[in-house]
Design an enzyme around this catalytic site. Structure first.
Site, short mmCIF file in Angstrom:
data_model
loop_
_atom_site.label_atom_id
_atom_site.label_comp_id
_atom_site.label_asym_id
_atom_site.label_seq_id
_atom_site.Cartn_x
_atom_site.Cartn_y
_atom_site.Cartn_z
N GLU A 17 0.81 -1.22 0.00
CA GLU A 17 0.00 0.00 0.00
C GLU A 17 0.85 1.27 0.00
OE1 GLU A 17 -4.02 -1.50 2.25
OE2 GLU A 17 -2.32 -0.98 3.50
N ASP A 222 -11.64 -5.11 -3.60
CA ASP A 222 -12.57 -6.25 -3.57
C ASP A 222 -13.97 -5.75 -3.27
OD1 ASP A 222 -10.96 -6.21 -0.71
OD2 ASP A 222 -13.10 -6.57 -0.46
#
Ligand code: SAH
Length: 263
Positions: A17, A222
Site C-alpha cells: 500500500e 474487492d
C-alpha cells in the site's frame, strides 16, 4: 506552500500500500518503535515519516499516536486498499474519506450505537482541504498516469474500465468483510457507507483527539463478499502499489503548490 514548517506522516497497513515511497526519500533515518519502522526524511522535498502500521484499529491507533507524539508530524495521510460497500463503487475505483465511523463500536445502551464513548461522536470528519487535495490527486492519477501504469491485462482481469474517484463515508472495524451478510449488517445500520476497511476510523479518532489534520485514501481491491479473499490478494499483488505510489506522488506535487495548509 510558504513559510510553513510541515511534516507529513504517511501510514499504510501493508507493504504494497506504500511500496516505492521509501525509495524516493532522501536523508533517511529509520527508527524502530513498538515493532514498527518509522522512516523519516524528505519525500519529494517535503519532510515526511513513512510507516507500516500493520493491520487493524489498535495497530494503527498506536502508530498514529507515535507519529504525532514521537515524530512531531503536523499532518497525516493514510493510503491503502478497501472493500466496496456501495453498488456504485467498483474494484479499481478510489474512495477518499470525508467522514469515518467504527462499524464495530457498540457501547449501547450506555452510549448510542457507533458513538465513541466520551467523544460524543460516531462520525469523525477528515480535514476538508487535505481530502479535497487528495481527491484531486486521485483524479490526476487516473487522468495522467493510469493508462500507462496499469496494464491492459490487469484492467481486464479486474474489469477496471474507467476508475471513478468518490468522496464519502468509510467504515472501519476489526473484521475482514468477506460475506454479503457481513456487508449487509453494516449497510443496514449505517447509511451511505462507500467502503469498508480496518484502520481509517481509528486514525480519524486519534487525529481528532490530538487535533491533527488528516486524509484517508483507499483504492477498492474487492467487493467485501465471498470473492474478497481472492480478489484482495490478487489486487494487492498486481495493482495496489501502482495506485498508492501514483496518488501520493500527485498529492505531494499538489501540496507544494498549496499556499496555506490547515494547522
Ligand atoms: N491477508 C492479509 C490481511 C488482510 S486484512 C495479510 O495476511 O497480510 C485486509 C487489509 O486490507 C486491511 O488492512 C483492511 O484495511 C483492507 N481491506 C481490504 N479489503 C477489505 C475488506 N473487504 N474488509 C475489511 N478490510 C479490507
Amino acid at each position: 506552500m510558504k513559510n510553513q514548517k510541515i511534516k507529513i506522516g504517511v501510514i499504510s497497513a501493508l507493504h504494497e500500500e506504500q511500496a516505492g515511497l521509501v525509495e524516493q526519500m532522501q536523508d533517511v533515518i529509520t527508527i524502530q518503535r513498538g515493532m514498527r519502522d518509522y522512516v523519516s526524511g524528505y519525500l519529494w522535498g517535503i519532510e515526511s515519516v513513512c510507516v507500516l502500521s500493520r493491520i487493524g484499529k489498535v495497530a494503527v491507533a498506536a502508530t498514529t499516536a507515535t507519529l504525532i507524539e514521537r515524530f512531531g508530524v503536523t499532518h497525516i495521510i493514510f493510503t491503502g486498499v478497501a472493500g466496496a460497500a456501495a453498488r456504485k463503487v467498483r474494484i479499481g475505483d478510489i474512495v477518499v474519506a470525508n467522514q469515518l465511523v467504527q462499524h464495530d463500536m457498540d457501547a449501547s445502551p450506555l452510549f448510542p450505537r457507533f458513538e465513541v464513548p466520551l467523544t460524543g461522536l460516531s462520525h469523525f470528519f477528515s480535514d476538508k482541504q487535505l481530502s479535497n487535495l487528495m481527491s484531486k490527486a486521485a483524479r490526476q492519477f487516473i487522468n495522467e498516469d493510469f493508462a500507462a501504469k496499469i496494464t491492459e491485462q490487469c484492467r481486464q482481469e479486474f474489469y477496471i474500465d474507467r476508475p471513478v474517484v468518490h468522496q464519502g463515508l468509510i467504515a472501519s472495524g476489526d473484521q475482514f468483510i468477506s460475506t454479503a451478510i457481513g456487508l449487509d449488517q453494516i449497510n443496514n445500520n449505517l447509511a451511505d457507507v462507500l467502503a469498508v476497511e480496518m484502520e481509517g476510523a481509528a486514525v480519524a479518532q486519534v487525529c481528532f483527539e490530538f487535533g491533527v489534520p488528516f486524509a484517508i485514501v483507499r483504492t477498492i481491491s474487492d467487493n467485501a463478499n465471498q470473492d474478497s479473499p481472492v480478489d484482495f490478494v490478487q489486487f494487492l499483488e498486481k495493482i495496489a502499489a501502482c495506485y498508492a505510489y501514483g496518488i501520493v506522488r500527485q498529492f505531494y506535487s499538489l501540496l507544494k503548490e498549496e499556499k496555506r495548509l490547515p494547522v
